[in-house]
Design a protein around this motif. Sequence first.
Motif, mmCIF file in Angstrom:
data_model
loop_
_atom_site.group_PDB
_atom_site.id
_atom_site.type_symbol
_atom_site.label_atom_id
_atom_site.label_comp_id
_atom_site.label_asym_id
_atom_site.label_seq_id
_atom_site.Cartn_x
_atom_site.Cartn_y
_atom_site.Cartn_z
ATOM 1 N N ARG A 61 10.999 -71.950 4.864
ATOM 2 C CA ARG A 61 10.696 -70.526 5.099
ATOM 3 C C ARG A 61 9.262 -70.186 4.703
ATOM 4 O O ARG A 61 8.596 -69.408 5.384
ATOM 5 C CB ARG A 61 11.672 -69.655 4.338
ATOM 6 N N GLN A 64 6.768 -70.681 7.161
ATOM 7 C CA GLN A 64 6.933 -69.733 8.258
ATOM 8 C C GLN A 64 7.706 -70.334 9.427
ATOM 9 O O GLN A 64 7.406 -70.081 10.584
ATOM 10 C CB GLN A 64 5.584 -69.180 8.694
ATOM 11 N N GLN A 65 8.737 -71.107 9.085
ATOM 12 C CA GLN A 65 9.623 -71.690 10.082
ATOM 13 C C GLN A 65 11.008 -71.067 9.920
ATOM 14 O O GLN A 65 11.382 -70.638 8.834
ATOM 15 C CB GLN A 65 9.700 -73.211 9.924
ATOM 16 N N ALA A 66 11.765 -71.033 11.011
ATOM 17 C CA ALA A 66 13.092 -70.427 10.986
ATOM 18 C C ALA A 66 14.137 -71.425 10.498
ATOM 19 O O ALA A 66 14.186 -72.555 10.963
ATOM 20 C CB ALA A 66 13.471 -69.938 12.377
ATOM 21 N N CYS A 67 14.933 -70.984 9.550
ATOM 22 C CA CYS A 67 16.070 -71.758 9.059
ATOM 23 C C CYS A 67 16.905 -70.795 8.219
ATOM 24 O O CYS A 67 16.382 -70.172 7.292
ATOM 25 C CB CYS A 67 15.616 -72.947 8.215
ATOM 26 N N GLN A 68 18.165 -70.672 8.552
ATOM 27 C CA GLN A 68 19.038 -69.792 7.785
ATOM 28 C C GLN A 68 19.705 -70.529 6.632
ATOM 29 O O GLN A 68 20.025 -69.929 5.619
ATOM 30 C CB GLN A 68 20.110 -69.183 8.697
ATOM 31 N N CYS A 89 18.808 -77.977 9.464
ATOM 32 C CA CYS A 89 19.220 -76.580 9.332
ATOM 33 C C CYS A 89 20.487 -76.333 10.139
ATOM 34 O O CYS A 89 20.897 -77.156 10.947
ATOM 35 C CB CYS A 89 18.101 -75.654 9.815
ATOM 36 N N ASP A 91 20.997 -74.580 12.606
ATOM 37 C CA ASP A 91 20.780 -74.528 14.056
ATOM 38 C C ASP A 91 20.572 -75.907 14.664
ATOM 39 O O ASP A 91 20.306 -76.031 15.847
ATOM 40 C CB ASP A 91 19.616 -73.601 14.398
ATOM 41 N N ARG A 93 18.139 -78.034 14.007
ATOM 42 C CA ARG A 93 16.765 -78.537 13.931
ATOM 43 C C ARG A 93 16.558 -79.310 12.645
ATOM 44 O O ARG A 93 17.046 -78.933 11.589
ATOM 45 C CB ARG A 93 15.750 -77.401 14.023
#
Length: 119
Positions: A61, A64-68, A89, A91, A93
């Motif tokens: 995060r 600045q990368q997406a990962c929940q 992650c 998703d 990825r």
Amino acid sequence: MKHILAIAAGAALAACTPATDEGNSSNAATSAPAANGTDYVAEIRTMAPEQRKATFLRAIRDAQQACQQVVAEQDAGPMNGEAAWTVRCEDGRGWMIVIARDGNAKVTGPVAAKGTTSR
């Protein structure tokens, strides 16, 4: 380099740099512990798996990368003299996270997450 202070159960990553290629960092080198004497790689290795996943989530995060949620992580061995982990992650990825002993981290990816197992 973007500076962060990511604390997860007593360990921190001192810096995190995003990258979008799948190659190894050409400027990575074997490093010494942080100025305060802390070997962050050693601390990450001794974390419980859920704490390590939380630390890696914060690094992703902060890059600045997406990962929940980090659902799997695996020690990838040394990468240009630095410790590396592959993470996956929720998703699907995958990311490569290379961490120097002084806490400098580089997040690269997304990368193929084959072989990454949940711990």
